[in-house]
Scaffold this motif. Structure first.
Motif, mmCIF file in Angstrom:
data_model
loop_
_atom_site.group_PDB
_atom_site.id
_atom_site.type_symbol
_atom_site.label_atom_id
_atom_site.label_comp_id
_atom_site.label_asym_id
_atom_site.label_seq_id
_atom_site.Cartn_x
_atom_site.Cartn_y
_atom_site.Cartn_z
ATOM 1 N N ILE A 1 0.419 15.635 1.586
ATOM 2 C CA ILE A 1 0.893 14.252 1.740
ATOM 3 C C ILE A 1 1.524 14.106 3.123
ATOM 4 N N THR A 2 1.085 13.108 3.841
ATOM 5 C CA THR A 2 1.624 12.817 5.165
ATOM 6 C C THR A 2 2.508 11.584 5.080
ATOM 7 N N VAL A 3 3.667 11.680 5.702
ATOM 8 C CA VAL A 3 4.586 10.548 5.803
ATOM 9 C C VAL A 3 4.826 10.318 7.286
ATOM 10 N N LEU B 1 -0.825 8.043 10.399
ATOM 11 C CA LEU B 1 -1.261 8.477 9.069
ATOM 12 C C LEU B 1 -2.764 8.769 9.009
ATOM 13 N N TYR C 1 4.570 2.250 1.375
ATOM 14 C CA TYR C 1 5.146 1.793 2.641
ATOM 15 C C TYR C 1 6.494 1.137 2.455
ATOM 16 N N HIS D 1 5.096 6.423 -6.554
ATOM 17 C CA HIS D 1 5.201 6.101 -5.135
ATOM 18 C C HIS D 1 6.584 5.588 -4.744
ATOM 19 N N PHE E 1 12.260 7.865 2.525
ATOM 20 C CA PHE E 1 12.039 8.678 3.715
ATOM 21 C C PHE E 1 13.293 8.606 4.571
ATOM 22 N N SER F 1 3.203 6.407 3.715
ATOM 23 C CA SER F 1 2.848 7.700 3.151
ATOM 24 C C SER F 1 1.419 7.642 2.625
ATOM 25 N N THR F 2 0.743 8.775 2.711
ATOM 26 C CA THR F 2 -0.626 8.855 2.205
ATOM 27 C C THR F 2 -0.677 9.086 0.702
ATOM 28 N N ARG G 1 5.175 10.740 -4.524
ATOM 29 C CA ARG G 1 6.007 11.934 -4.488
ATOM 30 C C ARG G 1 5.152 13.145 -4.859
#
Length: 183
Positions: free
Chosen positions: A25-27, A70, A77, A143, A147, A167-168, A171
């Motif tokens: 997961i990318t933030v 991202l 978001y 979700h 952040f 985020s892609t 949690r």
């Protein structure tokens, strides 16, 4: 609008709770440090001229940067503002709680929900706690996340620090029942 600096941060979450995260997961968050458009004016009754001069251009600057960070994929978001000590909370709210700002991110992400938000007054280095929610259904619990981030030298007293985050995924390792299970 006068931007002093733009800052981008990207995190990749590879594991959580001792287990590998699959997919990763990318933030990402992008912040602009801007001069407060109402600085030095005392109490301003009508904030609309400052909103019109700033909010849309700011959204147009930040939204594509988050999407690029991202890799174009977004599932959650949010947005945030930290107002320097000489400003009012309402100054940050005026810039981020308008469709002129938020629609740039919604359009870039092909989203349909309102962006969750937080705003506060603080000194340089104050911590953002940017709330994130699902981009098409705010009731999806997986979700709902936060952040945390800070920009060490912002905001100065007459500045506002505005950020968008995405985020892609939700949690990592989420396993709460759907909201409908509570009914």
């Amino acid at each position: 609008m006068k931007i002093r600096k733009l800052t981008t941060v990207v995190e990749e979450i590879l594991s959580e709770g001792g287990r590998e995260t699959s997919p990763v997961i990318t933030v990402a968050a992008v912040a602009a440090v801007i001069e407060n458009p109402w600085r030095g004016q005392g109490f301003v009754e009508d904030l609309n001229p400052g909103i019109d001069a700033t909010a849309s251009a700011l959204g147009a600057e930040l939204a594509p940067r988050v999407m690029e960070a991202l890799g174009g994929s977004l599932e959650a978001y949010g947005k945030a503002a930290i107002i320097g000590l000489n400003g009012e909370i309402e100054h940050g709210s005026a810039l981020i709680h308008t469709l002129k700002f938020g629609n740039h991110f919604r359009d870039a992400a092909q989203a349909s929900t309102l962006l969750p938000a937080v705003e506060k007054r603080g000194e340089a280095g104050a911590v953002f706690d940017i709330p994130l929610k699902h981009f098409t259904d705010a009731t999806i619990r997986s979700h709902h996340q936060t952040f945390e981030w800070r920009v060490a030298d912002a905001p100065h007293a007459d500045e506002i620090l505005i950020a968008l985050a995405g985020s892609t995924g939700g949690r990592p390792q989420q396993r709460l029942a759907p909201l409908s299970a509570d009914k």
